[in-house]
Scaffold this motif. Structure first.
Motif: not given
Length: 249
Positions: A1-23
């Motif tokens: 089963m594919d598991v999703s991630f609510q991006l609101y959880s990463a709103r204070e992460h370094t950048s969206w580029k870093d966040t998507f790469e991390l996920l």
């Protein structure tokens, strides 16, 4: 089963580029959108594609996004490949001192919005917090009002907020098993712990019985499970632990 991630959880992460790469690196294949990633649709779509991610579900807030801003909302959803749209919270005036009339009005607006979204070829539902389980002066429960007054909409159950609202999620899963089409997966820390994270815990590291809850949700046909933490001190810690925990349930 594919598991999703609510991006609101990463709103204070370094950048969206870093966040998507991390996920992508951690093994996620899906994300759930929120307002913070709709400003540059081309960039968001490119980041998803580069990291093997899709966005089957998304939040759009407030309900006005499905009324006056309907055309823009549908365009954004289709640009990102979203199939299920959820309105994630009531407007401020309903949050702590809502009335029967106010919640009923919201539910009626949700039913109209749902039909518009469905006519556009997409799906529509409500995502709860704790306010919906706080009894009104007459004893009415807002979540019941929403689901009964807006019979055509779906429900993305945020299980931890159900608990914080003082309700039993298992009872609500059984009662509305034909309405719940997605679930937010997060955890509540033991009393007095994780105070810097508003008392939330990483999935599988808190007090909720997630093995039983996930089994119940799967049992009614829920396929979209979205990992969320409302205020993680460390995005990578939360994202990695949540994925590992959920896959073990």
């Amino acid at each position: 089963m594919d598991v999703s991630f609510q991006l609101y959880s990463a709103r204070e992460h370094t950048s969206w580029k870093d966040t998507f790469e991390l996920l992508g690196k951690l093994g996620y294949t899906q994300v759930e959108g929120f307002g913070g990633v709709y400003q540059n649709l081309d960039e968001t779509r490119s980041l998803m594609e580069a990291n093997g991610l899709s966005m089957p579900t998304a939040h759009f807030f407030p309900i006005n996004e499905f009324e006056e801003n309907f055309v823009q909302t549908i365009a954004a959803a289709k640009a990102l490949g979203v199939k299920q749209l959820y309105c994630p919270a009531p407007e401020d005036d309903l949050r702590e001192n809502g009335t029967l009339e106010g919640w009923t009005d919201l539910a009626q607006r949700l039913e109209v919005a749902g039909k518009r979204v469905q006519d556009a070829g997409l799906r529509f539902g409500w995502h709860n917090h704790h306010w919906e389980f706080m009894a009104l002066p007459g004893g009415e429960i807002p979540m019941e009002l929403i689901l009964e007054t807006a019979p055509s909409i779906e429900w993305e159950m945020d299980v931890a907020w159900v608990v914080r609202g003082g309700a039993d999620p298992m009872a609500w899963i059984e009662r509305y098993k034909d309405r719940i089409t997605a679930a937010h997966v997060k955890d509540i820390a033991p009393a007095g712990e994780c105070l810097d994270e508003d008392g939330w815990a990483d999935v599988g590291h808190g007090t909720l019985d997630w093995p039983a809850l996930s089994a119940a949700l799967r049992g009614i046909g829920v396929e979209v499970f979205v990992m969320e933490h409302d205020k993680p001190a460390d995005t990578e810690r939360f994202a990695s632990r949540a994925l590992a925990s959920f896959k073990s349930f």
